[in-house]
Scaffold this motif. Structure first.
Motif, mmCIF file in Angstrom:
data_model
loop_
_atom_site.group_PDB
_atom_site.id
_atom_site.type_symbol
_atom_site.label_atom_id
_atom_site.label_comp_id
_atom_site.label_asym_id
_atom_site.label_seq_id
_atom_site.Cartn_x
_atom_site.Cartn_y
_atom_site.Cartn_z
ATOM 1 N N ILE A 1 33.867 38.223 1.819
ATOM 2 C CA ILE A 1 33.241 39.506 2.131
ATOM 3 C C ILE A 1 31.753 39.305 2.369
ATOM 4 N N ARG A 2 31.265 39.816 3.474
ATOM 5 C CA ARG A 2 29.837 39.785 3.768
ATOM 6 C C ARG A 2 29.434 41.061 4.506
ATOM 7 N N ASP A 3 28.163 41.436 4.380
ATOM 8 C CA ASP A 3 27.611 42.598 5.089
ATOM 9 C C ASP A 3 28.511 43.822 4.946
ATOM 10 N N SER A 4 28.830 44.165 3.705
ATOM 11 C CA SER A 4 29.770 45.263 3.471
ATOM 12 C C SER A 4 29.414 46.022 2.199
ATOM 13 N N ILE A 5 29.972 47.240 2.095
ATOM 14 C CA ILE A 5 29.836 48.072 0.901
ATOM 15 C C ILE A 5 31.238 48.403 0.410
ATOM 16 N N ILE A 6 31.503 48.090 -0.860
ATOM 17 C CA ILE A 6 32.809 48.334 -1.465
ATOM 18 C C ILE A 6 32.624 49.323 -2.612
ATOM 19 N N GLY A 7 33.424 50.380 -2.659
ATOM 20 C CA GLY A 7 33.307 51.384 -3.702
ATOM 21 C C GLY A 7 33.835 50.914 -5.043
ATOM 22 N N ALA A 8 33.817 51.808 -6.022
ATOM 23 C CA ALA A 8 34.260 51.494 -7.377
ATOM 24 C C ALA A 8 35.779 51.624 -7.509
ATOM 25 N N TYR A 9 36.322 50.899 -8.494
ATOM 26 C CA TYR A 9 37.752 50.992 -8.846
ATOM 27 C C TYR A 9 38.666 50.702 -7.649
ATOM 28 N N SER A 10 38.245 49.791 -6.783
ATOM 29 C CA SER A 10 39.081 49.401 -5.647
ATOM 30 C C SER A 10 39.736 48.056 -5.915
ATOM 31 N N ASN A 11 40.771 47.746 -5.127
ATOM 32 C CA ASN A 11 41.543 46.513 -5.312
ATOM 33 C C ASN A 11 41.718 45.849 -3.953
ATOM 34 N N ALA B 1 40.298 52.477 -3.537
ATOM 35 C CA ALA B 1 41.045 52.029 -2.355
ATOM 36 C C ALA B 1 41.761 50.726 -2.658
ATOM 37 N N GLU B 2 42.874 50.495 -1.970
ATOM 38 C CA GLU B 2 43.613 49.248 -2.096
ATOM 39 C C GLU B 2 43.794 48.649 -0.717
ATOM 40 N N VAL B 3 43.337 47.395 -0.548
ATOM 41 C CA VAL B 3 43.391 46.758 0.765
ATOM 42 C C VAL B 3 43.993 45.361 0.625
ATOM 43 N N LYS B 4 45.023 45.082 1.404
ATOM 44 C CA LYS B 4 45.632 43.754 1.452
ATOM 45 C C LYS B 4 45.754 43.337 2.903
ATOM 46 N N VAL C 1 44.443 40.736 6.365
ATOM 47 C CA VAL C 1 43.615 39.750 7.034
ATOM 48 C C VAL C 1 42.363 40.417 7.568
ATOM 49 N N SER C 2 41.548 39.665 8.301
ATOM 50 C CA SER C 2 40.237 40.128 8.723
ATOM 51 C C SER C 2 40.311 41.352 9.623
ATOM 52 N N ARG C 3 39.547 42.368 9.278
ATOM 53 C CA ARG C 3 39.417 43.578 10.080
ATOM 54 C C ARG C 3 38.012 44.150 9.900
ATOM 55 N N ASN C 4 37.608 45.004 10.819
ATOM 56 C CA ASN C 4 36.392 45.800 10.667
ATOM 57 C C ASN C 4 36.852 47.187 10.262
ATOM 58 N N LEU C 5 36.573 47.582 9.027
ATOM 59 C CA LEU C 5 37.214 48.762 8.457
ATOM 60 C C LEU C 5 36.231 49.870 8.127
ATOM 61 N N ASN C 6 36.758 51.103 8.110
ATOM 62 C CA ASN C 6 36.032 52.285 7.668
ATOM 63 C C ASN C 6 37.046 53.148 6.924
ATOM 64 N N ILE C 7 37.189 52.893 5.614
ATOM 65 C CA ILE C 7 38.292 53.447 4.831
ATOM 66 C C ILE C 7 37.734 54.358 3.758
ATOM 67 N N GLY C 8 38.301 55.532 3.616
ATOM 68 C CA GLY C 8 37.835 56.488 2.631
ATOM 69 C C GLY C 8 38.403 56.261 1.250
ATOM 70 N N ASP C 9 38.027 57.139 0.301
ATOM 71 C CA ASP C 9 38.506 57.046 -1.057
ATOM 72 C C ASP C 9 40.028 57.286 -1.124
ATOM 73 N N ASN C 10 40.615 56.847 -2.237
ATOM 74 C CA ASN C 10 42.024 57.113 -2.535
ATOM 75 C C ASN C 10 42.949 56.699 -1.394
ATOM 76 N N THR C 11 42.680 55.517 -0.821
ATOM 77 C CA THR C 11 43.451 55.024 0.324
ATOM 78 C C THR C 11 44.151 53.729 -0.057
ATOM 79 N N ALA C 12 45.380 53.571 0.395
ATOM 80 C CA ALA C 12 46.102 52.302 0.206
ATOM 81 C C ALA C 12 46.542 51.793 1.552
#
Length: 333
Positions: free
Chosen positions: A284-294, A309-312, A314-325
């Motif tokens: 992970i580089r140049d990114s912001i990750i919220g709390a209680y994520s996996n 949020a839960e993310v599994k 490969v490489s992507r450019n993401l814009n994901i909101g809270d409470n997302t799997a």
């Protein structure tokens, strides 16, 4: 002097994150947008704050009460959003004609706040912009005094934009001008603070300008990530001393919240991670990750991940909101 911070906006440009989290509470360089503003004002000696809340306002109030128990805080609800001018007018009974220092809730700027506080006159923060048509614009004399203010001029006579920082010594006149604008606006359109300040100038109030050295844009994902990188370099980042991250390389500057579990990963540079987040096999580089994520088996660059949020994958450019799997691996059919 009282500080006024309007934080009632919905932050539509940062959706989906602002569906569940106020923009002012998005993590930035190990803090939040709001805490950076409050800390700056508190260090300058201001101890009484008025927060204008609206959308998700209870989260703002809970955050401020928990983080700043030593401050005297007031919370005013702007139920109908009719602009910054309308929001400021709602604080009249609390301010009670005291001097005020107004900072818009998404405005982070670098400037000599003690010099501004000690100045014997009202002051407005400005910065040169390429296209001033989307800003309040100040027409400035050679001695720094402001002769005229115009909100979003079609044909600007100046490229000095108001950045959203205002020290006002004559609040009684300010509220009188706001009341005048509201009474003359039958449709209650977007009531501009800039127009109220111009009304003050027309009635003899004197304003001086001060230039900010940096003005951080926190309104969109791309500029928020850029601001995070700059502020991490400024603040120096923060990694818990007793982290015990297994088989992990940290490339500064990085800010990692308390309670995080990180294994088999490379983190940084320019990464902010909220508290109690778990990362395994991540780069992970140049990114912001919220709390209680996996996050698991993920490569992220220039990404903004919300809390819970839960993310599994490969490489992507993401814009994901809270409470997302999300499972980017695609799974098996």
């Amino acid at each position: 002097m009282k500080a006024i911070i309007p934080v009632a906006g919905a932050g539509t440009k940062l959706r989906p994150h602002t569906y569940t989290q106020p923009k002012a509470l998005i993590p930035l360089a190990g803090k939040t947008i709001l805490s950076i503003i409050v800390d700056q004002l508190q260090e300058a000696g201001i101890k009484e704050f008025v927060f204008i809340i609206g959308y998700l306002g209870e989260k703002i109030q809970d955050y401020v009460v928990a983080r700043y128990p030593e401050l005297k805080c007031h919370f005013i609800t702007q139920s109908d959003r009719h602009g910054i001018g309308h929001a400021i007018e709602l604080t009249r009974s609390i301010v009670d004609n005291d001097d005020v220092f107004i900072v818009l809730g998404d405005t982070i700027a670098e400037f000599d706040i003690k010099e501004v506080m000690e100045a014997p006159h009202s002051m407005l923060g400005v910065k040169k912009v390429d296209d001033p048509r989307n800003f309040g614009v100040a027409e400035i004399e050679e001695d720094g005094s402001i002769s005229r203010l115009v909100e979003k001029p079609a044909i600007p006579k100046s490229n000095m934009a108001l950045v959203g920082i205002y020290k006002i010594l004559k609040s009684e006149l300010l509220y009188g001008c706001l009341e005048k604008l509201i009474s003359s606006n039958d449709d209650m359109d977007d009531l501009s603070l800039t127009d109220a300040l111009e009304c003050m100038i027309q009635q003899g109030a004197q304003f001086k300008s001060f230039k900010v050295s940096n003005w951080f844009d926190c309104g969109k994902k791309e500029t928020l990530i850029e601001s995070n990188a700059i502020l991490l370099k400024k603040f120096g980042g923060n990694v818990p001393e007793s982290h015990g991250f297994q088989n992990t390389i940290i490339i500064p500057p990085v800010s990692i919240g308390e309670g995080c579990v990180i294994k088999n990963s490379v983190i940084g540079p320019n990464v902010t991670i909220g508290e109690h987040t778990s990362i395994n096999h991540g780069i992970i580089r140049d990114s912001i990750i919220g709390a209680y994520s996996n996050l698991y088996e993920i490569v992220l660059n220039n990404s903004l991940i919300g809390s819970d949020a839960e993310v599994k994958g490969v490489s992507r450019n993401l814009n994901i909101g809270d409470n997302t799997a999300i499972d980017l691996g695609g799974g098996k059919s």
